[in-house]
Design an enzyme around this catalytic site. Structure first.
Site, short mmCIF file in Angstrom:
data_model
loop_
_atom_site.label_atom_id
_atom_site.label_comp_id
_atom_site.label_asym_id
_atom_site.label_seq_id
_atom_site.Cartn_x
_atom_site.Cartn_y
_atom_site.Cartn_z
N ASN A 13 0.84 -1.21 0.00
CA ASN A 13 0.00 0.00 0.00
C ASN A 13 0.87 1.25 0.00
O ASN A 13 0.58 2.21 -0.71
CB ASN A 13 -0.94 0.01 1.21
CG ASN A 13 -2.19 -0.80 0.95
OD1 ASN A 13 -3.07 -0.38 0.20
ND2 ASN A 13 -2.29 -1.97 1.56
N MET A 87 0.87 -2.56 12.33
CA MET A 87 0.31 -3.67 13.11
C MET A 87 0.33 -3.44 14.62
O MET A 87 0.41 -4.39 15.39
CB MET A 87 1.06 -4.97 12.77
CG MET A 87 1.02 -5.33 11.30
SD MET A 87 -0.64 -5.42 10.64
CE MET A 87 -1.10 -7.01 11.29
N ARG A 88 0.27 -2.18 15.04
CA ARG A 88 0.17 -1.91 16.48
C ARG A 88 -1.11 -1.16 16.73
O ARG A 88 -1.51 -0.30 15.93
CB ARG A 88 1.32 -1.02 16.94
CG ARG A 88 2.56 -1.76 17.36
CD ARG A 88 3.61 -0.76 17.77
NE ARG A 88 3.40 -0.21 19.10
CZ ARG A 88 3.86 -0.75 20.22
NH1 ARG A 88 4.57 -1.84 20.17
NH2 ARG A 88 3.64 -0.19 21.39
N LEU A 90 -3.09 1.68 18.30
CA LEU A 90 -2.72 3.02 18.78
C LEU A 90 -3.41 3.31 20.11
O LEU A 90 -4.57 2.92 20.33
CB LEU A 90 -3.15 4.06 17.75
CG LEU A 90 -2.41 3.96 16.40
CD1 LEU A 90 -3.15 4.73 15.33
CD2 LEU A 90 -0.98 4.46 16.54
N HIS A 106 -8.31 -1.38 6.08
CA HIS A 106 -8.50 -2.66 6.76
C HIS A 106 -9.04 -3.68 5.75
O HIS A 106 -10.02 -3.40 5.05
CB HIS A 106 -9.47 -2.49 7.93
CG HIS A 106 -9.68 -3.77 8.68
ND1 HIS A 106 -8.79 -4.21 9.63
CD2 HIS A 106 -10.66 -4.71 8.59
CE1 HIS A 106 -9.21 -5.37 10.10
NE2 HIS A 106 -10.34 -5.70 9.49
N GLU A 140 -11.71 3.34 19.29
CA GLU A 140 -12.08 1.92 19.26
C GLU A 140 -11.50 1.24 18.02
O GLU A 140 -11.67 1.76 16.89
CB GLU A 140 -13.60 1.79 19.26
CG GLU A 140 -14.06 0.53 19.93
CD GLU A 140 -15.57 0.43 19.91
OE1 GLU A 140 -16.06 -0.66 19.64
OE2 GLU A 140 -16.23 1.46 20.12
N LEU A 141 -10.84 0.12 18.22
CA LEU A 141 -10.10 -0.56 17.14
C LEU A 141 -11.01 -0.91 15.95
O LEU A 141 -12.04 -1.56 16.11
CB LEU A 141 -9.46 -1.86 17.68
CG LEU A 141 -8.65 -2.66 16.68
CD1 LEU A 141 -7.39 -1.92 16.28
CD2 LEU A 141 -8.32 -4.04 17.23
N ASP A 142 -10.57 -0.50 14.76
CA ASP A 142 -11.26 -0.81 13.50
C ASP A 142 -12.73 -0.40 13.50
O ASP A 142 -13.56 -1.02 12.82
CB ASP A 142 -11.15 -2.32 13.18
CG ASP A 142 -9.70 -2.75 12.92
OD1 ASP A 142 -8.90 -1.90 12.51
OD2 ASP A 142 -9.39 -3.93 13.14
C1 GRF Z 1 -3.17 -4.72 4.01
O1 GRF Z 1 -4.05 -5.78 3.73
C2 GRF Z 1 -3.88 -3.66 4.82
O2 GRF Z 1 -5.24 -3.55 4.53
C3 GRF Z 1 -3.70 -4.15 6.23
O3 GRF Z 1 -2.42 -4.72 6.26
C4 GRF Z 1 -2.04 -5.14 4.94
C5 GRF Z 1 -0.76 -4.45 4.62
O4 GRF Z 1 -0.23 -4.84 3.40
N1 GRF Z 1 -3.91 -3.09 7.19
P1 GRF Z 1 0.99 -4.03 2.79
O5 GRF Z 1 2.08 -3.98 3.86
O6 GRF Z 1 0.49 -2.67 2.41
O7 GRF Z 1 1.42 -4.83 1.59
#
Ligand code: GRF
Length: 202
Positions: A13, A87-88, A90, A106, A140-142
């Site tokens: 991304n 991946m943390r 916040l 997400h 709140e998460l997600d």
């Molecule tokens: C993606 O699926 C995004 O939606 C999620 O984590 C993944 C990250 O992929 N939050 P990348 O590191 O952007 O390839």
């Protein structure tokens, strides 16, 4: 508009946002990772973007980590914080400090499947459709207000890998689209439950 991008992993991304940055009026000031081995850091370096690594092991609480993160972000004076595979979770401290300025992507059709392993969960639940959500980050998460979702179909032959590839393809298109709305100042977070696009509740 100046932004920082937070990552933890591959950074596909991130790459698509880098590739679209000029077109969407985005200046990426820094890519910050909590994981020194994140491949996304290499992508940033290849594009001559400054990087910062914050090692979670050096902090004795989530708040202490996020205070360091806030201080690094503040050095860049940015108007937008983009989570791209960060991946943390916040802390409320962080989220309230940057209220209305944090976007996340997400890989599910929220509120279905918050958290991790969304593709496996969708397959296990025999869903016919799956997809991706871009939303504002709130405490709140997600669960922050949804800005856009895109759906893909799940075929019986799909595996986690094929499904995640399908979803990622959509991610790479819609994230830049939403970021552009934000840089054009068309997108606003009103409160924990409400966002607007061009003044209209989404
Ligand atoms: C993606 O699926 C995004 O939606 C999620 O984590 C993944 C990250 O992929 N939050 P990348 O590191 O952007 O390839």
């Amino acid at each position: 508009m100046k932004a920082v991008i937070l990552i933890s992993g591959n950074g596909s991304n991130l790459q698509s946002i880098i590739d679209n940055a000029d077109r969407i009026d985005l200046q990426i000031c820094c890519v910050i990772s909590n994981n020194k081995n994140a491949f996304g850091l290499k992508r940033a370096v290849s594009s001559k973007i400054q990087t910062s690594i914050i090692d979670p092991e050096l902090f004795n609480s989530k708040e202490a980590f996020d205070r360091e993160l806030i201080s690094i972000i503040n050095q860049h004076g940015v108007a937008l914080i983009i989570l791209a595979g960060y991946m943390r979770v916040l802390t409320p401290l962080f989220v309230s400090h940057f209220f209305g300025k944090i976007l996340n992507i997400h890989p599910s059709l929220l509120p279905r499947f918050p958290g991790l392993n969304t593709h496996q969960k969708a397959i296990d639940a025999s869903e016919k459709t799956h997809g991706v959500t871009v939303h504002f980050v709130t405490k709140e998460l997600d669960a922050g207000p949804i800005i856009i979702q895109e759906t893909v179909s799940i075929e019986s032959s799909d595996t986690v890998k094929t499904l995640s590839d399908k979803v990622l393809k959509r991610e790479h298109v819609i994230y830049s689209k939403v970021i552009h709305w934000y840089t054009q100042r068309r997108l606003k977070l009103v409160n924990d439950l409400t966002a607007t696009l061009d003044g209209k509740i989404i």
